[in-house]
Design a protein around this motif. Structure first.
Motif: not given
Ligand code: M6R
Length: 364
Positions: A113-114, A132-136, A119-120, A99-100
């Motif tokens: 991402i979720r 940021s949220s995505m980093t977690r 799907f593994g 994810a960029v």
């Protein structure tokens, strides 16, 4: 706070040499030709890679596709996050989903991402905003370290994202044995040159030339952008930048697609920006320039310093420092950032707060 610049966008354009230094710093090892990204994922475990992102970050992903496929010989697909999240993607534990995102808060990218994780897939974020949220949500993060980006139009995050994609391609290529040490070292040296080359792109005479060209064409209603190969995304990013801040309609195509439709648009009122820097395909791009000229279009060519052959048929030329083709998208896009910046400001637009746009899109 704007450090003497009129706008955040211009400040951030000029911050690119130092932002890129931070992106690359400590990660490229000249002595060994290795790239150290501090990523725990196993680079030999991926059978395919999917890159997901929105807007400018998506275009960085398209450059990434080209670089990763060339250097690491892994199949890569790139998708806009808003499509990916709803299309029941084909994913397994051998898929790496990258994810960029500058902000790390874009809702579509977060949801994509979720979905990939459900799907593994293994996930990696190429992210600017710390914490940021995505980093977690991702398994691992490659920070681009571009520093805070305030201008709504992304500039330094893009060049840093593209540089990060290059490092990823080098890392994957070396680890998977598809990129030999010599070629790896050559590209590593080319990457190291980037801060200096971007600094050179910002020399006052170059900027003044771009401002003059922006002024000449600022009344155009439409623009067309063309580029090939690793610089096809440069054309897309140039068109997006122009739309966002000047509100001039712009389209971008891979140059070879021109004949398949957009050529019908060409007349004496259409400026066509052609990225025609050094490339193994340059000859083909130069014939595209001639085709535009034959239909009375106005060509603004982005050309490598000293390349008079490529400049010959253009109405206006933006010379850019010579760079290895694989790293040239970082150098070339700076000229297009400046072209849209000056077009917009000469038209009196508020480039830091373009109408209808938010810095990060956190609702669907
Ligand atoms: O924060 P992100 O990188 O996830 O944002 C993605 C897009 O919304 C962003 O790049 C947008 O296209 C910019 N306005 C481009 O200048």
């Amino acid at each position: 706070e704007k450090g003497g610049f009129d706008t955040y966008m211009l400040k951030e354009i000029y911050e690119q040499p130092s932002a890129l230094t931070n992106t690359l710093m400590g990660r490229l090892h000249d002595d060994t030709g290795e790239v150290d990204l501090d990523i725990d994922l196993d680079p030999s475990s991926f059978k395919r890679i999917t890159i997901i992102a929105c807007g400018t970050a998506y275009y960085a992903g398209l450059v990434g596709e080209y670089l990763i496929e060339q250097l690491a010989r892994v199949p890569v697909e790139v998708d806009v996050a808003s499509e990916y999240r709803y299309r029941q993607p084909l994913v397994s534990e051998n898929t790496l989903v990258i994810a960029v995102s500058q902000s790390g808060e874009t809702i579509d990218t977060l949801e994509a991402i979720r979905e990939a994780k459900r799907f593994g897939a293994q996930t990696l974020g190429v992210i600017n905003a710390k914490g940021s949220s995505m980093t977690r949500e991702v398994d691992d993060v490659l920070y681009i370290h571009a520093g805070p980006e305030i201008g709504v139009a992304s500039t330094k995050a893009y060049t840093a994202q593209v540089s990060a994609m290059l490092m990823l391609a080098l890392w994957l290529g070396r680890a998977r044995g598809t990129l030999d040490a010599e070629k790896g070292a050559e590209l590593l040296r080319a990457a190291r040159e980037l801060p200096r080359l971007v600094e050179e792109s910002l020399q006052p005479e170059r900027v003044a030339n771009i401002e003059r060209i922006a002024d000449k064409y600022k009344r155009a209603r439409d623009y067309l952008f063309l580029g090939r190969g690793v610089n096809a995304p440069t054309a897309l990013e140039g068109a997006l930048k122009l739309k966002e801040i000047s509100y001039i309609h712009a389209e971008a195509y891979a140059a070879g697609e021109m004949k398949h439709g957009p050529i019908a648009l060409i007349d004496e009122n259409l400026p066509v920006v052609v990225v025609a820097t050094e490339s193994f395909l340059l000859e083909k791009t130069v014939s595209n320039i001639q085709e535009v000229k034959a239909r009375s279009g106005k060509v603004i060519a982005v050309v490598s310093d000293g390349d008079e052959e490529a400049a010959r048929y253009a109405d206006d030329v933006i010379y850019v420092p010579r760079a290895h083709e694989m790293v040239s998208p970082v150098v070339n896009v700076v000229a297009l950032q400046l072209l849209s910046y000056y077009t917009a400001t000469l038209l009196g637009r508020d480039v830091d707060k373009p109408r209808n746009l938010a810095k990060s899109v956190t609702v669907e």
